[in-house]
Write an enzyme that holds these catalytic residues in place. Structure first.
Site, PDB file in Angstrom:
ATOM      1  N   ILE A   1      11.919 -12.034   5.891  1.00 18.68           N
ATOM      2  CA  ILE A   1      12.360 -11.707   7.248  1.00 18.68           C
ATOM      3  C   ILE A   1      12.702 -10.221   7.314  1.00 18.68           C
ATOM      4  O   ILE A   1      13.232  -9.658   6.361  1.00 18.68           O
ATOM      5  CB  ILE A   1      13.570 -12.556   7.698  1.00 18.68           C
ATOM      6  N   HIS A   2      12.378  -9.605   8.451  1.00 21.77           N
ATOM      7  CA  HIS A   2      12.629  -8.172   8.578  1.00 21.77           C
ATOM      8  C   HIS A   2      12.930  -7.734  10.000  1.00 21.77           C
ATOM      9  O   HIS A   2      13.396  -6.618  10.214  1.00 21.77           O
ATOM     10  CB  HIS A   2      11.404  -7.385   8.083  1.00 21.77           C
ATOM     11  N   ARG A   3      12.679  -8.584  11.000  1.00 23.84           N
ATOM     12  CA  ARG A   3      12.852  -8.167  12.386  1.00 23.84           C
ATOM     13  C   ARG A   3      14.322  -7.909  12.698  1.00 23.84           C
ATOM     14  O   ARG A   3      15.189  -8.693  12.304  1.00 23.84           O
ATOM     15  CB  ARG A   3      12.274  -9.217  13.344  1.00 23.84           C
ATOM     16  N   PRO A   4      14.627  -6.817  13.407  1.00 22.95           N
ATOM     17  CA  PRO A   4      16.026  -6.483  13.706  1.00 22.95           C
ATOM     18  C   PRO A   4      16.799  -7.618  14.352  1.00 22.95           C
ATOM     19  O   PRO A   4      17.975  -7.828  14.051  1.00 22.95           O
ATOM     20  CB  PRO A   4      15.893  -5.277  14.658  1.00 22.95           C
TER      21      PRO A   4
ATOM     22  N   ASP B   1       9.183 -14.187   9.484  1.00 21.92           N
ATOM     23  CA  ASP B   1       9.078 -13.724  10.864  1.00 21.92           C
ATOM     24  C   ASP B   1       7.963 -12.684  10.983  1.00 21.92           C
ATOM     25  O   ASP B   1       7.854 -11.979  11.971  1.00 21.92           O
ATOM     26  CB  ASP B   1      10.411 -13.161  11.369  1.00 21.92           C
TER      27      ASP B   1
END
Length: 430
Positions: A236-239, A330
């Site tokens: 996961i990496h989305r803000p 994500d």
């Protein structure tokens, strides 16, 4: 000129550079006997790395894994807000474009580098005739229909600026037609990210990452019999997922049953690890010396929990993805890769711009609430995933792109010659 700025771009651009090299080799063999007018176009690739992802070690690792050449130009942009980063790319790329004056600009994906460089090229004029590069967008037409996502804004605007739109799946064709694009701009070619996956899938089997993480045991004196312990993979990496405490807690708590059954390996960006500490969520993660996933000796794997390791190179990550029981993500690219590999995937988002991964693949959209994530994981664990390879995801996407670009460049040159002829004749008569 081919632009990359973030790690997903590397996997999409590498096959195009390889296809250009193969195309030039093929055309050069037949060029010696051809008349000058009939000689095929020869392409000279010029690779620009904007430095949007500024981890030099990870960039070098990906370049090595994918056999990418050293960038001809590195802009060294680094981090910043979307506005600051985009503005800095525009400023530095403008100088690069003006100096090199390429015939063609290829931008890939949906990152800030993509829209920034397309915008510069769309406004560039190399001469009084208004000559500018032919702008090609690889991965065009994808839509989540969620304008709160910066990537969606980048995708929509880049398509508007581009001359050639290279589409990965049928939904992209329908989206572009709905938005009024002429059919001659749209080219359904397939997926260059899958080109990379198919090219390196067997090479990734030589990775020692599973052994280093204690997930693979070599049996027998010669190591001929290998057993892989079941595990899940988290990315996961989305803000909205990692910069928000409630969002991150929902994902972690949604995996409660999963982490009770399997170790969950989480290659986490340092920024994400910082957020975990800031939010006081360390209790959810396995403690202990996890090493770096590359040089650490095998360690005892906890039978449950989420194990954080640093980000991985392309081959190591591909190996881990290929052998995982389940992937929670994500990432748009991971949705595509798991579809190609036939690995069950749960996407922790409310939508996807890649519906083919749900319709024909192994992907389930879980949303971002813990109840939905739990249901999706349970469904994937109890369902025998069946997938069919999407159309044109055959490893030859980049070849098709290069052929179309060469045809477009040839046509453009012929048109320019015809336009110039009256002026040439008039000067000759004078």
């Amino acid at each position: 000129m081919i632009v990359v700025g973030a790690r997903p771009n590397f996997m999409k651009a590498a096959p195009i550079i390889a296809a250009i090299k193969q195309y030039n080799s093929k055309t050069n063999r037949g060029a010696s006997s051809a008349r000058n007018a009939d000689r095929p176009v020869e392409l000279r690739p010029f690779l620009v790395h904007t430095g949007q992802h500024y981890d030099e070690f990870m960039s070098e690792l990906f370049f090595a894994d994918l056999n990418l050449p050293k960038p001809d130009k590195h802009l060294g942009v680094g981090s910043g807000s979307h506005a600051v980063q985009t503005a800095e790319i525009i400023k530095k790329f403008d100088e690069c474009l003006t100096e090199e004056r390429p015939d063609v600009l290829i931008v890939v994906g949906d990152v800030n580098s993509t829209i920034a460089c397309a915008l510069v090229a769309a406004k560039a004029f190399f001469d009084s005739a208004g000559t500018r590069p032919l702008i090609c967008h690889v991965e065009a037409g994808l839509r989540s229909f969620d304008r709160t996502m910066p990537e969606e804004v980048n995708r929509v605007l880049t398509d508007q600026l581009s001359d050639l739109l290279f589409v990965t799946e049928e939904s992209g064709i329908k989206n572009l037609q709905r938005e009024g694009f002429s059919q001659d701009k749209i080219h359904f070619v397939g997926n260059t990210m899958i080109d990379s996956l198919l090219a390196f899938k067997e090479v990734a089997e030589k990775s020692l990452i599973l052994e280093r993480l204690g997930l693979q045991k070599r049996e027998g004196n010669n190591g001929s019999g290998n057993s892989i312990l079941p595990y899940a993979l988290l990315t996961i990496h989305r803000p909205s997922n990692v910069d928000n405490c409630d969002g991150l807690c929902n994902i972690i708590e949604g995996m409660e049953d999963l982490r009770a059954n399997y170790p969950i390996i989480f290659p986490a960006h340092p920024r994400t690890q910082k957020r975990i500490r800031e939010f006081g969520l360390e209790r959810y993660f396995v403690s202990g010396d996890e090493g770096d996933g590359r040089t650490a000796p095998p360690s005892q794997v906890s039978p449950h929990g989420i194990r954080i390791i640093p980000p991985l190179g392309y081959l190591d990550f591909l190996c881990m993805m290929k052998h995982a029981k389940l992937v929670v993500t994500d990432s748009g690219g991971v949705q595509e890769e798991t579809t190609c590999l036939g690995v069950p995937c749960v996407t922790v988002r409310e939508n996807t711009e890649r519906p083919i991964t749900v319709d024909a693949g192994t992907n389930v959209i879980a949303g971002v609430k813990k109840e939905g994530i739990r249901r999706a994981i349970k469904y994937q664990e109890n369902t025998n995933c069946k997938t069919s390879t999407p159309e044109k995801w055959d490893g030859h996407t980049a070849d098709r792109i290069v052929e179309i670009i060469c045809s477009a460049v040839s046509h453009r040159r012929v048109s320019a010659t015809k336009i110039a002829e009256p002026a040439v004749l008039e000067r000759a008569a004078t």
